[in-house]
Write an enzyme that holds these catalytic residues in place. Structure first.
Site, PDB file in Angstrom:
ATOM      1  N   ASP A 135       0.841  -1.193   0.000  1.00 61.81           N
ATOM      2  CA  ASP A 135       0.000   0.000   0.000  1.00 61.81           C
ATOM      3  C   ASP A 135       0.884   1.254   0.000  1.00 61.81           C
ATOM      4  OD1 ASP A 135      -2.233   1.592   0.050  1.00 61.81           O
ATOM      5  OD2 ASP A 135      -2.679   1.282   2.178  1.00 61.81           O
ATOM      6  N   GLN A 191     -10.165   8.017   9.702  1.00 66.39           N
ATOM      7  CA  GLN A 191     -10.594   8.354   8.345  1.00 66.39           C
ATOM      8  C   GLN A 191      -9.976   9.673   7.882  1.00 66.39           C
ATOM      9  OE1 GLN A 191     -13.177   7.629  10.648  1.00 66.39           O
ATOM     10  NE2 GLN A 191     -13.683   5.580   9.969  1.00 66.39           N
ATOM     11  N   GLY A 192      -9.385   9.654   6.691  1.00 69.05           N
ATOM     12  CA  GLY A 192      -8.798  10.864   6.142  1.00 69.05           C
ATOM     13  C   GLY A 192      -7.306  10.992   6.365  1.00 69.05           C
ATOM     14  N   SER A 245      -5.144   8.405   5.873  1.00 69.92           N
ATOM     15  CA  SER A 245      -4.451   7.454   4.998  1.00 69.92           C
ATOM     16  C   SER A 245      -3.373   8.159   4.194  1.00 69.92           C
ATOM     17  CB  SER A 245      -5.425   6.820   4.002  1.00 69.92           C
ATOM     18  OG  SER A 245      -6.159   5.801   4.601  1.00 69.92           O
TER      19      SER A 245
END
Length: 268
Positions: free
Chosen positions: A132, A222-223, A225
């Site tokens: 990733d 969340q956000g 990443s």
């Protein structure tokens, strides 16, 4: 994707969808926000405080052409940003903006750069399978100081208990509102065996590293990443996924940068 959205801590919202971007992104968030008098989330976040890009000049965020922030990133060369593959997969370079030197997302401070090239690790398929990692090439050299990244010679930086820093503009609780301001927190790296106990076969120590407190309370969300996990003055991890945000027994999971150092270097 095989991983569920809550694992990705995705910030797919109306603004993101309207911009036809498909990123499923994660962010720097902590537990249970406490609103300040002006309605913004301040420093009363468990384990988190406001931070400044003057202190962390290499932390940047990814935005749509309309300015919606959805992921983080780290400047590793004057015109190169490392982020998560799941933040950029399926998207065109022309649709992405990189914002540097801006603490307050509502301000116009700093620099907004366009992206001319997106490199995604060719083996990336899903966050729980590793790989990733993504490298963005910008349309200009930024004045901010880049952050060195870990290589195979930096194995000591990954020792369990190592104090690390996480940063981002993401939500301050799982499924909550994104932070207007850059936030930072300190979390210890966990052992591979401990992370494996939490996530089972989804955790791969070759490709991932975990960080967080056993009792939870401080984490990315969340956000965040694509944003940085920093130790020893180097980028050692890329915010990737996790089970909820700041939940006891479920540390945040980060791409292990040293594993991909050669591929990242090749893009510079």
């Amino acid at each position: 994707m095989a991983a569920t959205l809550h694992r990705l801590r995705s910030l797919l919202g109306a603004a993101l969808a309207a911009a036809t971007l498909s990123m499923a992104c994660v962010s720097v968030a902590e537990a249970a926000p406490v609103p300040t008098a002006d309605g913004e989330f301040g420093t009363q976040i468990v384990g988190g405080t406001r931070a400044s890009t003057s202190t962390y000049p290499w932390v940047v965020y990814l935005a749509t052409s309309s300015g919606f922030q959805y992921c983080g990133g780290t400047l590793v060369a004057p015109n190169k940003v490392v982020t998560a593959a799941h933040c950029t997969v399926g998207d065109s370079a022309s649709a992405v903006r990189v914002v540097a030197g801006r603490d307050d997302k509502n301000s116009t401070a700093g620099t907004v750069a366009r992206v001319t090239k997106i490199w995604i690790h060719p083996s990336y398929r899903d966050v729980t399978l590793g790989y990733d990692v993504s490298v963005l090439t910008l349309d200009r050299n930024l004045s901010q100081t880049p952050l060195p990244f870990a290589t195979s010679a930096d194995s000591g930086l990954y020792a369990a208990g190592t104090s690390s820093t996480i940063l981002g503009w993401g939500t301050t609780s799982s499924g909550g509102s994104a932070s207007r301001y850059l936030l930072r927190a300190t979390v210890p790296l966990t052992s591979n065996s401990s992370c494996s106990s939490s996530y089972g076969s989804d955790f791969n120590a070759t490709h991932m590293v975990c960080a967080g407190y056993a009792q939870g309370g401080t984490d990315t969300c969340q956000g965040d990443s694509g944003g940085p996990l920093v130790a020893g003055g180097k980028l050692i991890g890329i915010t990737s996924w996790g089970e909820g945000c700041a939940a006891a027994g479920y540390p945040g999971v980060y791409s292990r940068v040293s594993t991909y150092a050669a591929q990242i270097q090749a893009q510079l």
